[in-house]
Design a protein around this motif. Structure first.
Motif, short mmCIF file in Angstrom:
data_model
loop_
_atom_site.label_atom_id
_atom_site.label_comp_id
_atom_site.label_asym_id
_atom_site.label_seq_id
_atom_site.Cartn_x
_atom_site.Cartn_y
_atom_site.Cartn_z
N LEU A 162 1.44 3.47 2.14
CA LEU A 162 2.20 3.84 3.35
C LEU A 162 3.69 3.62 3.15
CD1 LEU A 162 0.15 2.45 6.40
CD2 LEU A 162 -0.07 4.63 5.22
N LEU B 7 3.72 -2.65 9.56
CA LEU B 7 4.28 -2.51 8.20
C LEU B 7 5.40 -1.48 8.21
CD1 LEU B 7 3.89 -2.96 4.96
CD2 LEU B 7 2.96 -0.67 5.12
N THR C 249 -1.70 -3.05 12.28
CA THR C 249 -1.12 -3.61 11.04
C THR C 249 -0.28 -2.56 10.34
OG1 THR C 249 -3.14 -4.88 10.82
CG2 THR C 249 -1.70 -4.84 8.90
N CYS C 250 -0.84 -1.33 10.25
CA CYS C 250 -0.10 -0.24 9.58
C CYS C 250 1.20 0.03 10.33
CB CYS C 250 -0.94 1.03 9.53
SG CYS C 250 -2.61 0.83 8.91
N CYS D 46 0.84 -1.20 0.00
CA CYS D 46 0.00 0.00 0.00
C CYS D 46 0.87 1.25 0.00
CB CYS D 46 -0.92 0.00 1.21
SG CYS D 46 -0.02 0.16 2.77
N SER E 153 -5.33 5.66 6.14
CA SER E 153 -5.07 4.23 5.96
C SER E 153 -6.40 3.54 5.67
CB SER E 153 -4.48 3.66 7.25
OG SER E 153 -5.47 3.75 8.26
N CYS E 154 -6.35 2.21 5.51
CA CYS E 154 -7.62 1.49 5.27
C CYS E 154 -8.62 1.73 6.42
CB CYS E 154 -7.38 -0.01 5.10
SG CYS E 154 -6.23 -0.39 3.80
N PRO E 155 -8.19 1.54 7.70
CA PRO E 155 -9.18 1.73 8.76
C PRO E 155 -9.73 3.15 8.83
CG PRO E 155 -7.19 0.67 9.64
CD PRO E 155 -6.90 1.04 8.22
N GLY F 105 -2.68 6.92 2.21
CA GLY F 105 -1.74 5.87 1.82
C GLY F 105 -2.42 4.51 1.92
N SER F 106 -3.74 4.55 1.95
CA SER F 106 -4.50 3.31 2.18
C SER F 106 -4.33 2.30 1.05
CB SER F 106 -5.98 3.68 2.35
OG SER F 106 -6.77 2.95 1.47
N GLY F 107 -4.33 1.04 1.44
CA GLY F 107 -4.21 -0.02 0.45
C GLY F 107 -5.44 -0.15 -0.42
N SER G 247 -4.11 1.33 11.91
CA SER G 247 -4.25 0.20 12.84
C SER G 247 -2.86 -0.32 13.24
CB SER G 247 -5.01 -0.92 12.14
OG SER G 247 -4.23 -1.37 11.05
#
Ligand code: SF4
Length: 425
Positions: free
Chosen positions: A30, A56, A52-53, A28, A113-115, A145-147, A50
């Motif tokens: 990020l 990463l 996860t981010c 992604c 991000s995604c969340p 920067g979201s996937g 999150s």
């Protein structure tokens, strides 16, 4: 699969493009923070995301553990995700704490991000509010920067695009170089342009907030990376003029890129020749050292970094390779058209349907496959030599002095495979 180098000349600008919209395998946006934070010395990247981010970023930028980091993650907890807490209030508190502790920060990027996208936190509103609170010391901007929205190099595009509306205005006739390169490589480009008498030259992104360029209708800009389509569009909206050219990879690409700028700034042929002759010769010699491993070999690009078309141009024209398929996440002919004019490939594809593309790759049995980390191991296990696309973004590969290193990135996996074969024999 080996084809003679002569077959690799031609143009694919108007060739049919295989368009695919299926499952894709890429990092992604990020990821761009890893190289952007090194470039922008007084910027901080705060990911609103999150765990996860955070993982990463930490694993991709492990080198930062010994330094005061200039990126972090404001973790969205379950109560944020369930809408039970005011995420904006918490964000304001976090930013306040950060800026109090780090007076060296002059630019703060809130990175979606995604969340944060799924729960629809309005980061542009947050950036406006926080700019009012922390101006004039700190400017707060935001990008995603979201996937869900971005592949890994699009993070840089989104970041630079977010800066364009706040760049000061000028009527001065200047050249703007756009894209984040390692300082040593950027300095080489600036020296070549200076030796030709081209200037003043500004760079986006600048190393520090007090060096940000001004732009206007007399600004001409040249891109350093082919993945900066949104930034180019934003600069054009501000009245600046794009200088189209092949990207500065290899001797030929660098010369054509410089030539396009030189033409715009009235540099005569003798000056151009005087400045470029020696580095061109060095670049040709450095590339030739790898040619024996590359000439006649076939290559297959999975879509990843958006560098694929310019790199395929370099590999086919300067290294004698044969392009079976060149896949790119997006093809913006306004940017990569000049590279496509010089490229011949059997297939040009845009987007991805990863299973179908894997089938095509297995059927073609290329000598070298450029792909993401997730695809490389299975393909290696099937006996195909691979190159990780992400290395092409993390390694200095632009301009004359890096041309040999760029060719080396592709010749090394082939040489390694040859050695393994000899050992097994
Ligand atoms: Fe994963 Fe999305 Fe966070 Fe990227 S932005 S690390 S894809 S959750």
């Amino acid at each position: 699969m080996n084809k003679p180098a002569a077959l690799t000349q031609g143009s694919c600008r108007d060739a049919p493009i295989l368009k695919e919209r299926g499952q894709r395998e890429v990092f992604c946006g990020l990821t761009g923070i890893i190289w952007l934070h090194r470039k922008m010395q007084d910027a901080f990247f705060l990911v609103v995301g999150s765990r996860t981010c955070a993982h990463l970023l930490q694993s991709a930028a492990g080198v930062m553990i010994f330094a005061e980091p200039r990126f972090g993650t404001a973790i969205l907890e379950e109560k944020d995700l369930a809408g039970l807490a005011d995420a904006h209030e918490e964000l304001d508190r976090e930013v306040g704490r950060l800026l109090e502790r780090r007076p060296d920060i002059k630019q703060l990027f809130l990175v979606g991000s995604c969340p944060s996208e799924v729960i629809k936190i309005d980061l542009s509103r947050a950036a406006e509010r926080l700019t009012k609170i922390h101006a004039p010391h700190v400017r707060v901007l935001n990008y995603s920067g979201s996937g869900i929205e971005t592949t890994f190099t699009q993070g840089e595009d989104a970041c630079l695009e977010s800066m364009v509306p706040v760049l000061p205005k000028t009527e001065a006739a200047e050249l703007l170089l756009v894209g984040a390169l390692p300082d040593v490589v950027e300095d080489q480009a600036l020296k070549l342009l200076d030796d030709m008498g081209v200037g003043p030259v500004r760079v986006l992104p600048a190393g520090r907030a007090d060096g940000i360029p001004a732009i206007g209708s007399n600004t001409k800009f040249a891109l350093l990376q082919p993945f900066l389509g949104e930034t180019a569009a934003a600069l054009t909206r501000r009245g600046a003029h794009h200088i189209p050219a092949p990207f500065p990879f290899g001797e030929e690409g660098t010369t054509l890129w410089l030539r396009a700028i030189a033409d715009q700034f009235g540099v005569d042929d003798d000056t151009f020749e005087r400045v470029t002759a020696a580095p061109r010769a060095r670049a040709r010699k450095a590339v030739a050292a790898h040619a024996a491993d590359l000439t006649g070999k076939s290559i297959f690009f999975f879509p990843d970094s958006q560098l694929e078309l310019p790199l395929a141009r370099f590999l086919t024209r300067e290294c004698g390779m044969h392009a079976l398929e060149v896949g790119a996440p997006y093809i913006h002919k306004g940017l990569v058209g000049p590279d496509m004019d010089l490229l011949h490939a059997e297939v040009i594809s845009e987007g991805q349907d990863v299973d179908k593309q894997l089938d095509r790759c297995r059927a073609a049995r290329p000598d070298l496959t450029v792909c993401g980390l997730g695809l490389a191991n299975p393909l290696e296990a099937e006996g195909l030599a691979t190159k990780w696309a992400i290395e092409l973004v993390f390694t200095p590969v632009h301009f004359y002095e890096q041309a040999g290193d760029l060719a080396g990135l592709f010749s090394r996996p082939l040489r390694r495979k040859g050695l393994l074969k000899m050992e097994a024999a």
